[in-house]
Design an enzyme around this catalytic site. Structure first.
Site, PDB file in Angstrom:
ATOM      1  CB  SER A 150      -0.952   0.003   1.204  1.00 48.78           C
ATOM      2  OG  SER A 150      -0.206  -0.054   2.393  1.00 48.78           O
ATOM      3  CG  ASP A 393      -1.619   5.582   7.954  1.00 53.50           C
ATOM      4  OD1 ASP A 393      -0.472   5.141   8.167  1.00 53.50           O
ATOM      5  OD2 ASP A 393      -2.156   5.580   6.829  1.00 53.50           O
ATOM      6  CG  HIS A 396      -0.263   4.249   4.230  1.00 52.65           C
ATOM      7  ND1 HIS A 396      -0.836   3.538   5.257  1.00 52.65           N
ATOM      8  CD2 HIS A 396       0.065   3.361   3.280  1.00 52.65           C
ATOM      9  CE1 HIS A 396      -0.842   2.256   4.936  1.00 52.65           C
ATOM     10  NE2 HIS A 396      -0.307   2.115   3.733  1.00 52.65           N
TER      11      HIS A 396
END
Ligand SMILES: *[C@@H]1O[C@H](CO)[C@@H](O)[C@H](O)[C@H]1NC(C)=O
Ligand SMILES: *[C@@H]1O[C@H](CO)[C@@H](O)[C@H](O)[C@H]1NC(C)=O
Ligand SMILES: *[C@@H]1O[C@H](CO)[C@@H](O)[C@H](O)[C@H]1NC(C)=O
Length: 419
Positions: A150, A393, A396
């Protein structure tokens, strides 16, 4: 009902979270901990905070531009620091309509905007900002595939935003889980793809009593066919990965278990994350070198992208709420994260030596050092709990954000090669 995109990301998040079960030793860490805290165990030199003086000097005018046939050895695209750049991002969440919700930090309430006002300033040279017209000229009629997890997708999404300022792409393929996606730019006959792969080699999660165990079997002599089968049609591949290697796993080669990572099992040697990563990249690069149909393909390695959890990890309340970059002197170049990046580069160099350079080209996009300096670039705690359900998060990157510099670097590397 969840969109397929959030399903895809949820699943990965769950698996990353599983890993937390294996990090009970970390609770003593209260200082800045990079990537999943586990790293702290390998990193004997915790970072000492210093004033990032060099952030405020811009030596643009004293260093040469990147030119074709750049032979100035002092120019190193992968070492340097971040300098303020009031021009900000070349796109916004209005001008780029493909930013996924999970990276759309401004939409989700991120108030500080400074993190988009920095530019990567490599040592000894000036890195031009991404120019879509130049990119399209180089890639006219070509297919570029991102191969990886990802974070690889995050990189592709940044490129998509940068390119869509010049031409709006057509979304031409998406599988049911939105793991494989293809975009096409008809005016420039350019195809951009993401090919999902967690380990580059084949990896299977063990099931225990009908539920996923979080423990993996990795087959180092079997390439993950989900990307390998697509390689013959690709002109450029950007290969990455690392975050999935922080899970308990058994490494198989030649029908035997050659070691494990976090398995804690008598009779099985603990070989470490770095070794597992090395062997998977070695296998992937060897496959490319030996593949008849890969002839003419350019393979770029995008190195390890560090996470920036502080005061814990995914599932112990860790977060990342900084609002400015670190300076050169504030990152630990002996850290485990930098070592992982080095391992990847070593394997790329090994493949370069081992292959026929007339038919396969290898190169690196070594973003590890630059990104170690950007704890401020993650979605983190800046926005609601929609995707992460209470987790922050710090893996990312926000779009727009510092990850856009990966494409400045990509273009500079390609311009240099093409020159
Ligand atoms: C873009 O960000 C702003 C906040 O800066 C937000 O109000 C808006 O909803 C976002 N728009 C889109 C299309 O994501
Ligand atoms: C396996 O799952 C069943 C049903 O969910 C449960 O009743 C049983 O206790 C589980 N067995 C083990 C060994 O975990
Ligand atoms: C971590 O803890 C320190 C000290 O309590 C605090 O100053 C800092 O803001 C915390 N960082 C995050 C990301 O929560």
């Amino acid at each position: 009902m969840k969109s397929s995109a959030s399903l895809c990301e949820d699943r990965e998040r769950c698996l990353i979270t599983n890993m937390g079960r294996f990090t009970p030793l970390l609770f003593g860490c209260t200082s800045v901990t990079f990537i999943f805290s586990i790293f702290i165990l390998f990193s004997p030199l915790p970072l000492a905070p210093t004033i990032p003086k060099q952030l405020h000097q811009d030596d643009d005018h004293t260093t040469p531009l990147i030119k074709p046939h750049q032979s100035d050895e002092r120019c190193d695209l992968f070492k340097g620091h971040w300098v303020p750049d009031e021009k900000g991002s070349p796109y916004t969440n209005w001008s780029c309509t493909t930013i996924p919700d999970s990276k759309n930090c401004f939409k989700h309430g991120r108030k500080d905007t400074d993190f988009v006002n920095w530019r990567w300033k490599p040592q000894g040279c000036h890195l031009p900002r991404f120019d879509p017209a130049t990119f399209f000229r180089l890639f006219q009629g070509k297919k570029l595939a991102f191969v990886g997890d990802s974070v690889s997708r995050n990189h592709m999404e940044s490129l998509l935003c940068l390119l869509s300022q010049e031409e709006v792409p057509r979304d031409i393929y998406k599988d049911s889980e939105d793991r494989f996606r293809t975009w096409y730019f008809p005016r420039h006959d350019f195809t951009l793809m993401i090919l999902w792969s967690k380990f580059l080699v084949e990896g299977e999660e063990r099931m225990s009593n009908g539920t996923a165990s979080g423990v993996y079997d990795l087959y180092l002599d079997k390439i993950d066919n989900s990307w390998a089968q697509k390689v013959p049609e690709i002109d450029f591949a950007i290969i990455s990965n690392a975050h999935w290697f922080f899970r308990p796993m058994y490494l198989h080669k030649g029908g035997k278990v050659m070691g494990c990572v976090y398995c804690n099992e008598e009779g099985v040697e603990e070989v470490g994350v770095g070794f597992a990563l090395r062997m998977a990249f070695r296998a992937a690069f060897e496959y490319i070198n030996g593949c008849e149909k890969c002839k003419g393909m350019v393979t770029l390695l995008r190195t390890f992208s560090p996470a920036h959890f502080e005061n814990g990890s995914w599932n112990t309340g860790g977060g990342c709420s900084r609002t400015s970059p670190l300076g050169k002197g504030e990152v630990d170049l002996a850290s485990f994260e930098r070592q992982l990046g080095n391992i990847q580069v070593e394997e790329m160099e090994r493949a370069k030596r081992g292959g026929d350079i007339r038919v396969v080209k290898f190169g690196a996009l070594d973003v590890t050092t630059a990104m170690l300096m950007r704890p401020d670039g993650h979605p983190g705690a800046h926005w609601g709990n929609k995707w992460m359900k209470g987790y922050n998060d710090c893996v990312h990157w926000c779009l727009p954000g510092p990850i856009d510099a990966w494409n400045d670097i990509l273009l500079a590397v390609l311009v240099r090669e093409a020159g």
